[in-house]
Scaffold this active site. Sequence first.
Site, short mmCIF file in Angstrom:
data_model
loop_
_atom_site.label_atom_id
_atom_site.label_comp_id
_atom_site.label_asym_id
_atom_site.label_seq_id
_atom_site.Cartn_x
_atom_site.Cartn_y
_atom_site.Cartn_z
N LYS A 142 43.14 -1.94 83.76
CA LYS A 142 41.81 -2.37 84.19
C LYS A 142 41.35 -3.58 83.38
O LYS A 142 41.63 -3.69 82.18
CB LYS A 142 40.85 -1.19 84.00
N SER A 152 34.24 2.96 88.65
CA SER A 152 34.40 1.52 88.50
C SER A 152 35.86 1.08 88.45
O SER A 152 36.15 -0.10 88.54
CB SER A 152 33.69 1.04 87.22
N SER A 198 34.23 7.13 86.50
CA SER A 198 34.93 5.90 86.88
C SER A 198 36.44 6.01 86.98
O SER A 198 37.10 5.09 87.47
CB SER A 198 34.56 4.76 85.92
#
Length: 561
Positions: free
Chosen positions: A116, A197, A221
């Site tokens: 990420k 997210s 997330s």
Amino acid sequence: MATISPLRLLTLAWLALSGLVHSQECFNSSTAINGKAFPPLIEATTEDLITGLESGLFTSVDLVTAYIDRIMEVNSTLRMVTQLNPDALSIAAELDSMRANGTVLGPLHGIPILIKNNIATFDKMDNTAGSYALAGAKVPRDSTMAAKLRQAGAVILGKTNLSQWANYRSFNTSNGWSAIGGQTQGAYYPEQDPSGSSSGSAVSSSLGLALATLGTETDGSILSPSDVNNLVGIKPTVGLTSRDLVIPISEHQDTVGPIARTVKDAAYVLAAIAGKSPYDNYTNANPFNSTPDYVAACNFSALSGKRIGVPRNLIDLVADPTAAPIVPVFNAALDILRAAGATIVENTNFTGYEALNEGDYSNIVLEADFITDLPKEYLSQLTYNPNNIHSVADLDNFTHAFPLEDWPQRDTEIWDEALALGYGNTSPEFWSNYTMNTYLAGPLGVTGALANYSLDALVLPTEFSPNFPALIGSPVVTVPLGAYPANTTVLRNGFGNLNAIFPGLPFGISFMGPHFSEELLIGLAYAFEQRTLVRNTITPYLEATTELVDVVNQKRRLSKA
């Protein structure tokens, strides 16, 4: 006529409830060279890749090439990868040479992983949380997560898009959007809301664009994007994995974990990244002198003899009526757990649920943590800070002044509220809110239910699982459970640009346990996964077509030219 076992009947009934019995499997047909089969990358496991690398069927360079080609096929539509590592091929070649010389760093040696875009790497890639505010900024070293992946022999293939600032900027935005990365979409329906997210990480993993990915979680997330993208996600205990040089929201809730297509693949990645770090004092709470064998925890019989509670009052269809199709599938899944030897204890309810919903303790904790932690834990460590972002106020001002940040259409209300709070996480006001938060979510929530009902674990539809464990930093593992039926009405998200509910929307089931109980939860999740194998019954509408065999064949043709 053949007799159908009770377990098989339960599984068929459960699949029928989820509308999946007649779904097409998402396998690509295996291809072969000289009779040697290559694993289709949308479902190649760690062990498939290890076997191919060990036998010389393909190399790490072949793997990197194939994954890059697959990313390029779908990235213009789904926008899940923001950067490819320009050194990935040379790193893979070095790892191939090491293998040829008899040096193998671990099970992930030569295997590509995507991470990420809030997990820092000391290389040619940026770490921006999707914002131009940090474009070009430099860190002093690899984050502990990146360093551990490299020590395990993994190839960090690139960075994945995310909901900007890990979904901590605005209430008026869309999951998977960042200024730098654009709008990520899921692959199970056109214009699918990918959730957030860790949106890009989940979409990448769902399509086999790397063996697995890393996500981060503050409150949902990892779990939420895994839920709607037909994946396994492990949200570790806060302190099991380091947050060093991970762009923070909350030191009390942030954690880093794997997103993968199978429980065992996620376990391999967790084994590589777990452990203490000199840069994150929360990892000192880790009780293990050596990392548990998370892969060995993948035991088909792990459910036998376990007491598993169902906190029914969290399955709140008043708060989320669109989740109604999930409940009957979840109830049928409980019968599968019973058939596997587990005792299901109903109504192990969280008595702190209403008070937590009525109070503002959780928001205050995150706001105060963000005000303190972003400058202290990340911005102050930058060796190059081209936009002079040293505080949340600086970030707010930059975002308002820089047109590509899409302000004011996507506001900064979360930051504005944090700044208006007027204090950080060292104030007495913070601690009173944090104490109430952890009391309601712990003794009146997760830890209380586990103790009061003598439970090994708790189970919920993943839709309802993230919040309480987030507030006390306890672990959760989610596994695919089913998909919305064919007659589901399509509903757009609140921002109006993505489809949040649709026919075939995947959803998962979550196993929750005490702090540092990942080994137990992985076993329970694996035992459920292997009895149902839901993932392979839910098909993406869009897939990459490049396979390892294509790359190897092309290399063979070029070598003969």
